[in-house]
Design a protein around this motif. Sequence first.
Motif, PDB file in Angstrom:
ATOM      1  N   ARG A  12       0.855  -0.766   0.213  1.00  0.00           N
ATOM      2  CA  ARG A  12      -0.658  -0.254   0.204  1.00  0.00           C
ATOM      3  C   ARG A  12       0.928   1.297   0.000  1.00  0.00           C
ATOM      4  N   TRP A  13       0.146   2.721  -0.428  1.00  0.00           N
ATOM      5  CA  TRP A  13       1.343   3.594  -0.221  1.00  0.00           C
ATOM      6  C   TRP A  13       0.427   4.217   0.994  1.00  0.00           C
ATOM      7  N   TYR A  14       1.501   4.774   1.468  1.00  0.00           N
ATOM      8  CA  TYR A  14       1.573   6.150   2.716  1.00  0.00           C
ATOM      9  C   TYR A  14       2.266   7.226   2.518  1.00  0.00           C
ATOM     10  N   VAL A  15       1.810   8.012   3.373  1.00  0.00           N
ATOM     11  CA  VAL A  15       2.737   9.400   3.235  1.00  0.00           C
ATOM     12  C   VAL A  15       3.180   9.249   4.448  1.00  0.00           C
ATOM     13  N   ILE A  16       4.776   9.665   4.486  1.00  0.00           N
ATOM     14  CA  ILE A  16       6.110   9.763   5.194  1.00  0.00           C
ATOM     15  C   ILE A  16       6.493  11.042   5.610  1.00  0.00           C
ATOM     16  N   GLN A  17       6.859  11.614   6.572  1.00  0.00           N
ATOM     17  CA  GLN A  17       6.855  12.637   6.988  1.00  0.00           C
ATOM     18  C   GLN A  17       8.004  12.585   7.486  1.00  0.00           C
ATOM     19  N   THR A  18       8.714  13.551   6.451  1.00  0.00           N
ATOM     20  CA  THR A  18      10.518  13.438   6.853  1.00  0.00           C
ATOM     21  C   THR A  18      11.090  14.655   8.244  1.00  0.00           C
ATOM     22  N   LYS A  19      12.292  14.674   8.765  1.00  0.00           N
ATOM     23  CA  LYS A  19      12.577  15.540   9.056  1.00  0.00           C
ATOM     24  C   LYS A  19      12.593  16.446   8.012  1.00  0.00           C
ATOM     25  N   PRO A  20      12.711  17.980   8.381  1.00  0.00           N
ATOM     26  CA  PRO A  20      13.689  18.790   7.741  1.00  0.00           C
ATOM     27  C   PRO A  20      15.207  19.047   6.631  1.00  0.00           C
ATOM     28  N   HIS A  21      14.446  18.678   5.801  1.00  0.00           N
ATOM     29  CA  HIS A  21      15.097  18.755   4.532  1.00  0.00           C
ATOM     30  C   HIS A  21      15.418  18.120   3.990  1.00  0.00           C
ATOM     31  N   LYS A  79      14.303   8.949   1.443  1.00  0.00           N
ATOM     32  CA  LYS A  79      13.597   8.681   0.090  1.00  0.00           C
ATOM     33  C   LYS A  79      14.983   7.576  -0.318  1.00  0.00           C
ATOM     34  N   GLU A  80      16.214   7.804   0.014  1.00  0.00           N
ATOM     35  CA  GLU A  80      17.313   7.165  -0.306  1.00  0.00           C
ATOM     36  C   GLU A  80      17.681   5.679   0.429  1.00  0.00           C
ATOM     37  N   GLN A  81      17.769   5.456   1.440  1.00  0.00           N
ATOM     38  CA  GLN A  81      17.273   4.936   3.108  1.00  0.00           C
ATOM     39  C   GLN A  81      15.976   4.213   2.291  1.00  0.00           C
ATOM     40  N   GLU A 122      19.801  22.559  -6.699  1.00  0.00           N
ATOM     41  CA  GLU A 122      18.993  21.235  -7.526  1.00  0.00           C
ATOM     42  C   GLU A 122      17.630  21.896  -7.512  1.00  0.00           C
ATOM     43  N   GLY A 123      16.569  21.035  -7.790  1.00  0.00           N
ATOM     44  CA  GLY A 123      14.769  21.647  -7.415  1.00  0.00           C
ATOM     45  C   GLY A 123      14.931  21.061  -5.889  1.00  0.00           C
ATOM     46  N   GLU A 124      13.511  20.874  -5.963  1.00  0.00           N
ATOM     47  CA  GLU A 124      12.705  21.057  -4.332  1.00  0.00           C
ATOM     48  C   GLU A 124      11.904  20.445  -4.263  1.00  0.00           C
ATOM     49  N   PRO A 125      11.319  19.639  -2.847  1.00  0.00           N
ATOM     50  CA  PRO A 125      10.371  19.012  -3.124  1.00  0.00           C
ATOM     51  C   PRO A 125       9.116  19.790  -2.949  1.00  0.00           C
ATOM     52  N   PHE A 126       7.790  19.451  -4.377  1.00  0.00           N
ATOM     53  CA  PHE A 126       7.229  19.738  -3.958  1.00  0.00           C
ATOM     54  C   PHE A 126       6.421  19.886  -2.283  1.00  0.00           C
ATOM     55  N   PHE A 127       6.601  18.528  -2.060  1.00  0.00           N
ATOM     56  CA  PHE A 127       5.605  18.847  -0.721  1.00  0.00           C
ATOM     57  C   PHE A 127       6.689  18.584   0.498  1.00  0.00           C
ATOM     58  N   PRO A 128       6.964  19.519   0.729  1.00  0.00           N
ATOM     59  CA  PRO A 128       8.246  19.989   1.919  1.00  0.00           C
ATOM     60  C   PRO A 128       8.269  19.407   3.142  1.00  0.00           C
ATOM     61  N   ARG A 129       8.925  17.640   3.462  1.00  0.00           N
ATOM     62  CA  ARG A 129       9.065  17.543   4.419  1.00  0.00           C
ATOM     63  C   ARG A 129       7.983  15.808   4.608  1.00  0.00           C
ATOM     64  N   ARG A 156      10.200  -0.146  11.489  1.00  0.00           N
ATOM     65  CA  ARG A 156      11.787  -1.018  10.579  1.00  0.00           C
ATOM     66  C   ARG A 156      11.498   1.037   9.565  1.00  0.00           C
ATOM     67  N   VAL A 157      10.585   1.452   8.983  1.00  0.00           N
ATOM     68  CA  VAL A 157      10.170   2.426   8.123  1.00  0.00           C
ATOM     69  C   VAL A 157      10.103   3.472   8.858  1.00  0.00           C
ATOM     70  N   LYS A 158       9.569   3.932  10.769  1.00  0.00           N
ATOM     71  CA  LYS A 158       9.639   5.137  11.305  1.00  0.00           C
ATOM     72  C   LYS A 158      11.246   5.178  11.488  1.00  0.00           C
ATOM     73  N   SER A 159      12.223   4.514  11.759  1.00  0.00           N
ATOM     74  CA  SER A 159      13.099   4.052  12.412  1.00  0.00           C
ATOM     75  C   SER A 159      14.670   4.789  11.281  1.00  0.00           C
ATOM     76  N   THR A 160      14.350   4.908  10.017  1.00  0.00           N
ATOM     77  CA  THR A 160      15.034   4.848   8.798  1.00  0.00           C
ATOM     78  C   THR A 160      15.602   6.206   9.418  1.00  0.00           C
ATOM     79  N   PRO A 161      16.567   6.574   9.110  1.00  0.00           N
ATOM     80  CA  PRO A 161      17.682   8.251   8.445  1.00  0.00           C
ATOM     81  C   PRO A 161      16.619   9.027   7.864  1.00  0.00           C
ATOM     82  N   GLY A 162      16.340   9.771   8.369  1.00  0.00           N
ATOM     83  CA  GLY A 162      15.215  11.263   7.698  1.00  0.00           C
ATOM     84  C   GLY A 162      13.809  11.353   7.779  1.00  0.00           C
ATOM     85  N   VAL A 163      13.475   9.817   8.395  1.00  0.00           N
ATOM     86  CA  VAL A 163      11.787   9.829   9.212  1.00  0.00           C
ATOM     87  C   VAL A 163      11.265   9.832   9.844  1.00  0.00           C
ATOM     88  N   SER A 164      10.625  11.534   9.904  1.00  0.00           N
ATOM     89  CA  SER A 164       9.699  11.711  11.925  1.00  0.00           C
ATOM     90  C   SER A 164       8.717  11.002  11.757  1.00  0.00           C
TER      91      SER A 164
END
Length: 176
Positions: free
Chosen positions: A8-17, A23-25, A56-63, A78-86
């Motif tokens: 399924r598709w989920y919306v992930i909130q990331t840490k700022p910038h 995404k890479e992690q 470089e470009g910036e995300p259309f939906f910051p964070r 496992r997803v929530k503990s990924t570096p960069g994920v909030s």
Amino acid sequence: MDSSLNARWYVIQTKPHKEILAKEQLEVRGVNCYLPMAPVLAKKILQRKNNMPIDEGEPFFPRYIFAEFDVESIHTTRVKSTPGVSSIVSFGGVPATMMNSEISELKKGIAQMIPKLLAAAIPAKGDHVEIISGSFEGLSAIFEKMEGETRSTLLMELLGKQVRRSVKNCDFKFIE
């Protein structure tokens, strides 16, 4: 990438910038991700970040990024503990999901929007601009033409004469 029928598709909130890092992690962990990016050219002309041009470009939906995975094979912790994920966007403690058709429509809408953003970001000959940094800071000028992606020719008045000068795109802004 997780190709399970139960993905399924989920919306992930990331840490700022940290959208690109997240995404890479996540992709390293087998999660399919979608991170829509705003066009490079539009950002270079219209915005600056900490007085430095945006390279470089910036995300259309910051964070926020979109991630597709099967919770049976890749647990949400496992997803929530990924570096960069909030966090994973949730309602009432339940992770919110998106349908494939919604992601497809989002991709289609963004693809249609990019040419419009690029067209709006490129000044037309004769547009009035203000120089916001560099040697000519504070002067008004008239846009003449683009010189590649990073510079433009502007017509400005210096010492009572109209002169053409090459200026970095990030050093001027539109006057509305």
